[in-house]
Design a protein around this motif. Structure first.
Motif, PDB file in Angstrom:
ATOM      1  N   ASP A 265     -36.951 -22.351 -57.458  1.00  0.00           N
ATOM      2  CA  ASP A 265     -38.242 -22.725 -58.044  1.00  0.00           C
ATOM      3  C   ASP A 265     -38.183 -22.383 -59.525  1.00  0.00           C
ATOM      4  O   ASP A 265     -37.189 -21.812 -60.007  1.00  0.00           O
ATOM      5  N   ASP A 266     -39.252 -22.724 -60.256  1.00  0.00           N
ATOM      6  CA  ASP A 266     -39.261 -22.418 -61.688  1.00  0.00           C
ATOM      7  C   ASP A 266     -39.960 -21.104 -61.994  1.00  0.00           C
ATOM      8  O   ASP A 266     -39.606 -20.407 -62.937  1.00  0.00           O
ATOM      9  N   ILE A 267     -40.993 -20.744 -61.193  1.00  0.00           N
ATOM     10  CA  ILE A 267     -41.777 -19.541 -61.464  1.00  0.00           C
ATOM     11  C   ILE A 267     -41.941 -18.732 -60.185  1.00  0.00           C
ATOM     12  O   ILE A 267     -42.235 -19.294 -59.126  1.00  0.00           O
ATOM     13  N   VAL A 268     -41.736 -17.413 -60.296  1.00  0.00           N
ATOM     14  CA  VAL A 268     -42.080 -16.495 -59.208  1.00  0.00           C
ATOM     15  C   VAL A 268     -43.193 -15.596 -59.740  1.00  0.00           C
ATOM     16  O   VAL A 268     -42.961 -14.731 -60.577  1.00  0.00           O
ATOM     17  N   ASP A 269     -44.401 -15.833 -59.261  1.00  0.00           N
ATOM     18  CA  ASP A 269     -45.563 -15.076 -59.729  1.00  0.00           C
ATOM     19  C   ASP A 269     -46.157 -14.318 -58.545  1.00  0.00           C
ATOM     20  O   ASP A 269     -45.682 -13.248 -58.179  1.00  0.00           O
ATOM     21  N   ASP A 270     -47.179 -14.871 -57.930  1.00  0.00           N
ATOM     22  CA  ASP A 270     -47.664 -14.317 -56.655  1.00  0.00           C
ATOM     23  C   ASP A 270     -46.684 -14.750 -55.573  1.00  0.00           C
ATOM     24  O   ASP A 270     -46.424 -15.948 -55.407  1.00  0.00           O
ATOM     25  N   PHE A 274     -43.610 -17.288 -51.012  1.00  0.00           N
ATOM     26  CA  PHE A 274     -42.174 -17.050 -50.828  1.00  0.00           C
ATOM     27  C   PHE A 274     -41.936 -16.158 -49.608  1.00  0.00           C
ATOM     28  O   PHE A 274     -40.989 -16.379 -48.848  1.00  0.00           O
ATOM     29  N   VAL A 275     -42.781 -15.145 -49.442  1.00  0.00           N
ATOM     30  CA  VAL A 275     -42.639 -14.247 -48.298  1.00  0.00           C
ATOM     31  C   VAL A 275     -42.864 -15.016 -46.992  1.00  0.00           C
ATOM     32  O   VAL A 275     -42.104 -14.856 -46.027  1.00  0.00           O
ATOM     33  N   ALA A 276     -43.887 -15.876 -46.970  1.00  0.00           N
ATOM     34  CA  ALA A 276     -44.154 -16.680 -45.776  1.00  0.00           C
ATOM     35  C   ALA A 276     -42.991 -17.633 -45.495  1.00  0.00           C
ATOM     36  O   ALA A 276     -42.581 -17.800 -44.340  1.00  0.00           O
ATOM     37  N   THR A 294     -36.496 -19.331 -62.678  1.00  0.00           N
ATOM     38  CA  THR A 294     -36.304 -19.097 -64.116  1.00  0.00           C
ATOM     39  C   THR A 294     -37.192 -17.972 -64.620  1.00  0.00           C
ATOM     40  O   THR A 294     -36.726 -17.046 -65.290  1.00  0.00           O
ATOM     41  N   HIS A 295     -38.486 -18.052 -64.319  1.00  0.00           N
ATOM     42  CA  HIS A 295     -39.455 -17.119 -64.889  1.00  0.00           C
ATOM     43  C   HIS A 295     -39.959 -16.140 -63.829  1.00  0.00           C
ATOM     44  O   HIS A 295     -40.606 -16.541 -62.865  1.00  0.00           O
ATOM     45  N   GLY A 296     -39.666 -14.870 -64.020  1.00  0.00           N
ATOM     46  CA  GLY A 296     -40.096 -13.845 -63.072  1.00  0.00           C
ATOM     47  C   GLY A 296     -41.345 -13.136 -63.545  1.00  0.00           C
ATOM     48  O   GLY A 296     -41.274 -12.032 -64.104  1.00  0.00           O
ATOM     49  N   LEU A 297     -42.504 -13.749 -63.342  1.00  0.00           N
ATOM     50  CA  LEU A 297     -43.759 -13.119 -63.753  1.00  0.00           C
ATOM     51  C   LEU A 297     -44.081 -11.925 -62.852  1.00  0.00           C
ATOM     52  O   LEU A 297     -44.512 -10.883 -63.331  1.00  0.00           O
ATOM     53  N   LEU A 298     -43.898 -12.103 -61.546  1.00  0.00           N
ATOM     54  CA  LEU A 298     -43.992 -11.004 -60.579  1.00  0.00           C
ATOM     55  C   LEU A 298     -45.272 -10.187 -60.756  1.00  0.00           C
ATOM     56  O   LEU A 298     -45.257  -8.980 -60.958  1.00  0.00           O
ATOM     57  N   SER A 299     -46.396 -10.885 -60.671  1.00  0.00           N
ATOM     58  CA  SER A 299     -47.695 -10.255 -60.900  1.00  0.00           C
ATOM     59  C   SER A 299     -48.165  -9.462 -59.691  1.00  0.00           C
ATOM     60  O   SER A 299     -47.632  -9.600 -58.585  1.00  0.00           O
ATOM     61  N   ALA A 300     -49.192  -8.670 -59.931  1.00  0.00           N
ATOM     62  CA  ALA A 300     -49.918  -7.932 -58.881  1.00  0.00           C
ATOM     63  C   ALA A 300     -48.968  -7.120 -58.008  1.00  0.00           C
ATOM     64  O   ALA A 300     -48.179  -6.311 -58.509  1.00  0.00           O
ATOM     65  N   GLU A 301     -49.018  -7.349 -56.692  1.00  0.00           N
ATOM     66  CA  GLU A 301     -48.246  -6.560 -55.737  1.00  0.00           C
ATOM     67  C   GLU A 301     -46.891  -7.185 -55.420  1.00  0.00           C
ATOM     68  O   GLU A 301     -46.301  -6.854 -54.381  1.00  0.00           O
ATOM     69  N   ALA A 302     -46.398  -8.059 -56.282  1.00  0.00           N
ATOM     70  CA  ALA A 302     -45.161  -8.787 -55.998  1.00  0.00           C
ATOM     71  C   ALA A 302     -43.978  -7.876 -55.670  1.00  0.00           C
ATOM     72  O   ALA A 302     -43.286  -8.107 -54.660  1.00  0.00           O
TER      73      ALA A 302
END
Length: 365
Positions: A265-270, A274-276, A294-302
Motif C-alpha cells: 500500500d502507499d500509506i500505513v496510518d490507522d 491491516f490487522v483485520a 511508502t509512508h509510515g504515519l503509524l498514528s494513534a495505537e498503531a
C-alpha cells in the motif's frame, strides 16, 4: 526553542544551490541531514521556531540571492504546524530574492482529501494554491495518494517512487521470497499490487469486501438544493434510484495457503484494516505476513496493534519520522530513500533529465 543552524561550508558556496530544512523539531531533520550528506553540502543556516503564542517564525541566516533553494520538509504528527513552517520559509526565501524555490516534500499532506465529499472541500487543491502563492516553483514528492493530484499545481511536480527500494528489501531481507504472494487489501490497491507482483514474478491475491467503509464508497456530491426547499411547477424527471452498495464479508481472491503474504500500500496510518486483513490471511493458510508501504504515519495505537497482531513485519520508508513508533514496536522496519531524493535535487539543479529516476515506471505504477 529548536532551531536548525549549521555552519556554511565552502562546498555549499561552490555548489550554486542551498538546501534548507523547514522543520523546527530535530527528529524531523534527520532525512534532511542524510540528503545533504549524500550531496556533499551543508544544511543551510536558518532558524525555525514557534513563538510563545504558537506563531511560526523563520529567519534565514545567509544570502540566497539568485540561488536555487531546496526546502526539505518532512511531515510529523503536527501536520498543520509543518505546513505553516514550509509556507513561511518559502515566503522568506522568495522575499530574499531566491532564484528558484523547490519544495522536497516526501509525504505530501492532505493528499487523501483530493475529492469532493458532500459540502466539504478539496483541501489538497487549496494546499497546492497556498504553496504556489508562498513562492514555490517546483515540488519533489514521493508516491502521492492519487497521481492525479499533480494536476492541482500550476508548476512542475516530480512524483518519485519508493517501489524499487521496497522491492529490493523483499529480495534481500525476506527469506524464501519466491514462495511469497503479493496481496492487495482492497480492489483499489490492485494496480499497485500488480506492479509489485509483475516485477518480482510472483502471484497476486486481492481481498474483496470490507468491514469498514472505504474511501471510495463514501457519499459523493453536495446534495443541493436542500430537500426542504419548496419547488413550484414541474418537479423534474423521475430518475431511477441508485441502489445502495452491500459488500460481503472479507474474502480473498487467490490462493495464499502455505505462502508468505506481502500486503502492499502507499500509506500505513490507522492499522485496523491491516490487522483485520492479516487475520483473514492467517485463516486462509499464509504462514508469514508482511506489510510494505511508502509512508509510515503509524498514528494513534498503531505500534501496539501491530505488535499484538498476526503481522510479522511492517516495512516503511523514512519519508515520515517514526523513530518513537519503532521503539514501541520492533516489528517496524525502515528503508532509506534519501538516495533518490538527493539524486533528484542534483539533477534538477544541473538541468539534467529526470527520466533516469523513472526507468521502467509505467503509467499505472
Amino acid at each position: 526553542l529548536t532551531c536548525v543552524s549549521v555552519v556554511e561550508s565552502e562546498t555549499t558556496k561552490e555548489a550554486g544551490y542551498r538546501v534548507f530544512s523547514a522543520n523546527s523539531t530535530s527528529a524531523c531533520t534527520e532525512l534532511a541531514k542524510k540528503i545533504t550528506e549524500r550531496l556533499g553540502v551543508e544544511l543551510g543556516k536558518s532558524v525555525v521556531y514557534q513563538e510563545s503564542n504558537r506563531e511560526t517564525r523563520v529567519d534565514v541566516m545567509e544570502s540566497v540571492r539568485g540561488q536555487d533553494i531546496f526546502i526539505i520538509q518532512t511531515i510529523p504528527r503536527d501536520v498543520n504546524t509543518a505546513i505553516m513552517e514550509l509556507l513561511v520559509m518559502a515566503y522568506a526565501l522568495k522575499t530574499s530574492c531566491a532564484k528558484n524555490i523547490i519544495g522536497v516534500i516526501p509525504y505530501f499532506p492532505y493528499s487523501k482529501q483530493c475529492k469532493m465529499r458532500k459540502r466539504g472541500s478539496i483541501v489538497c487543491k487549496l494546499l497546492a494554491s497556498m504553496l504556489a502563492k508562498a513562492g514555490l516553483t517546483h515540488i519533489i514528492t514521493m508516491d502521492l495518494h492519487q497521481k492525479e493530484v499533480q494536476g492541482f499545481f500550476n508548476f512542475p511536480v516530480d512524483n518519485l517512487r519508493a517501489s524499487p527500494f521496497l522491492i529490493q528489501y523483499i529480495q534481500e531481507e525476506i527469506p524464501d521470497y519466491r514462495n511469497a504472494i503479493i496481496v492487495a487489501k482492497s480492489p483499489s490497491a490492485a494496480k499497485r499490487a500488480q506492479s509489485y507482483a509483475e516485477r518480482l514474478r510472483l502471484g497476486l491475491a486481492v481481498m474483496h469486501g470490507e468491514a469498514h467503509q472505504s474511501e471510495s464508497d463514501m457519499p459523493d456530491g453536495r446534495h443541493s438544493p436542500p430537500l426542504s426547499r419548496t419547488v413550484t411547477g414541474h418537479t423534474g424527471l423521475e430518475l431511477p434510484l441508485m441502489m445502495a452498495k452491500e459488500k460481503p464479508p472479507i474474502t480473498v481472491v487467490g490462493d495464499v495457503g502455505g505462502r508468505i503474504a506481502i500486503i502492499v500500500d502507499d500509506i500505513v496510518d490507522d492499522v485496523e484494516d491491516f490487522v483485520a486483513a492479516a487475520e483473514i490471511l492467517k485463516e486462509r493458510g499464509a504462514y508469514k505476513i508482511y506489510i510494505m508501504a511508502t509512508h509510515g504515519l503509524l498514528s494513534a495505537e498503531a505500534p501496539r496493534l501491530i505488535e499484538e497482531s498476526a503481522i510479522d513485519e511492517v516495512v516503511v520508508t523514512n519519508t515520515v519520522p517514526h523513530e518513537v513508533q519503532k521503539l514501541q514496536c520492533p516489528k517496524i522496519k525502515t528503508v532509506d530513500v534519501s538516495m533518490i531524493l538527493a539524486e533528484a535535487i542534483r539533477r534538477i539543479h544541473n538541468g539534467e533529465s529526470m527520466a533516469y529516476l523513472f526507468r521502467n515506471i509505467a503509467v499505472d505504477d
